[in-house]
Design a protein around this motif. Sequence first.
Motif, PDB file in Angstrom:
ATOM      1  N   ARG A 252     -11.129  10.093  -1.414  1.00  0.00           N
ATOM      2  CA  ARG A 252      -9.847   9.682  -1.983  1.00  0.00           C
ATOM      3  C   ARG A 252     -10.068   8.403  -2.790  1.00  0.00           C
ATOM      4  N   PRO A 254      -9.042   4.748  -3.932  1.00  0.00           N
ATOM      5  CA  PRO A 254      -8.247   3.710  -3.266  1.00  0.00           C
ATOM      6  C   PRO A 254      -6.841   3.646  -3.862  1.00  0.00           C
ATOM      7  N   GLY A 255      -5.851   3.865  -3.029  1.00  0.00           N
ATOM      8  CA  GLY A 255      -4.478   3.842  -3.507  1.00  0.00           C
ATOM      9  C   GLY A 255      -4.139   4.988  -4.437  1.00  0.00           C
ATOM     10  N   GLY A 256      -5.050   5.976  -4.525  1.00  0.00           N
ATOM     11  CA  GLY A 256      -4.846   7.067  -5.474  1.00  0.00           C
ATOM     12  C   GLY A 256      -4.852   8.424  -4.797  1.00  0.00           C
ATOM     13  N   HIS A 258      -5.906  12.326  -3.512  1.00  0.00           N
ATOM     14  CA  HIS A 258      -6.960  13.002  -2.742  1.00  0.00           C
ATOM     15  C   HIS A 258      -7.868  13.731  -3.714  1.00  0.00           C
TER      16      HIS A 258
END
Length: 345
Positions: A252, A254-256, A258
């Motif tokens: 995934r 980061p902060g985004g 899958h």
Amino acid sequence: MTHNTPLSPRPLHHLSDIHRRVLTAAQLRKHGVSAAELTERCRPGGPWRQLLPGVVLLRSGPPTSEERLHATLLYAARFPGTGVPQQPSPEGPHGPVYAEAMITGLAALTLHGFSSTPPLPALDRIDVLVPRARRLRSTDAVRIVRTPVMPAPQQVTGLPVAPVPRAVADAVADLTEAHEVRPLLSEAVRAGHCEPAAVVRELHQARLLARPHVVDAVDSLLAEGRALAEDRLYRMVREYGLPDPVWNVDLRLPGGPHLGGLDAYWPDEAVAVELDTRAARQDEDALWSEYARKRELLERLGITVVHISPRKLRESLEQQAAVVRTALMASGDRPPAAHVLVLPR
């Protein structure tokens, strides 16, 4: 002509032993046996026995399994492009050439060495695969299975036999319980005869996946097939000295979003392995598009994705290890990959 009259004018010495015992009525005519003589010899208590329409056993008593198989092929086979029954000569490198016919279903699986199928003497009926256009009727002893496209037969004990995936599908078509279907599918994969995808593809083409008991068995097959492939992947890493990856992870941003699941991932080298276990259950093209989309996305982020099929793991483990090792070694020559989160799957 008496029962001791030799079959003349054509001698039988050029035929193999089994083909001196099982012949067609057309062959017997060429050896000088008239229709009246054939009828007399096949009468109850006579020295011969009619096994199938137009196919005769030249002795009394029940046929052996070998005689039944050859009789089935003689009944079903044809010279290409004619209606003439196939003769047992000339012989090819593996025995007589039976055109346009091959053993399939449970009998074929038994010939392939399956332990989950009945022995040949226990089968009341033998399945034989023929082209769809053939005009041929099933009998009590033979079930005619038609197909628009004949597969390439495999020679087993000198007989043309359907490949395992096709034979499994033809056997399953006659079964009504999941507990009957599941052992056939499992042995096809576990014994190394074929991959799950090949079996499921044949079941799909035979339109058997609409049957709930077949779907239940297929779900078990796919789970078992993936487990076997994962075991081989673990063994490849261990036996060929590859660095330990992290297993069965999700990536995934980061902060985004899958990015997808992977079977093995080497974070320092940004190399991933994904098992390609697609099977034609519903929409293979859509599933492949999903594989391709994920691979393209990961590679844009600098992650090398190696797709490996279960078949490649089974047949060329060392070669697949070399592919992965090459990808790991090449990581130093690539720009650094984007930072991603590695999470348990």
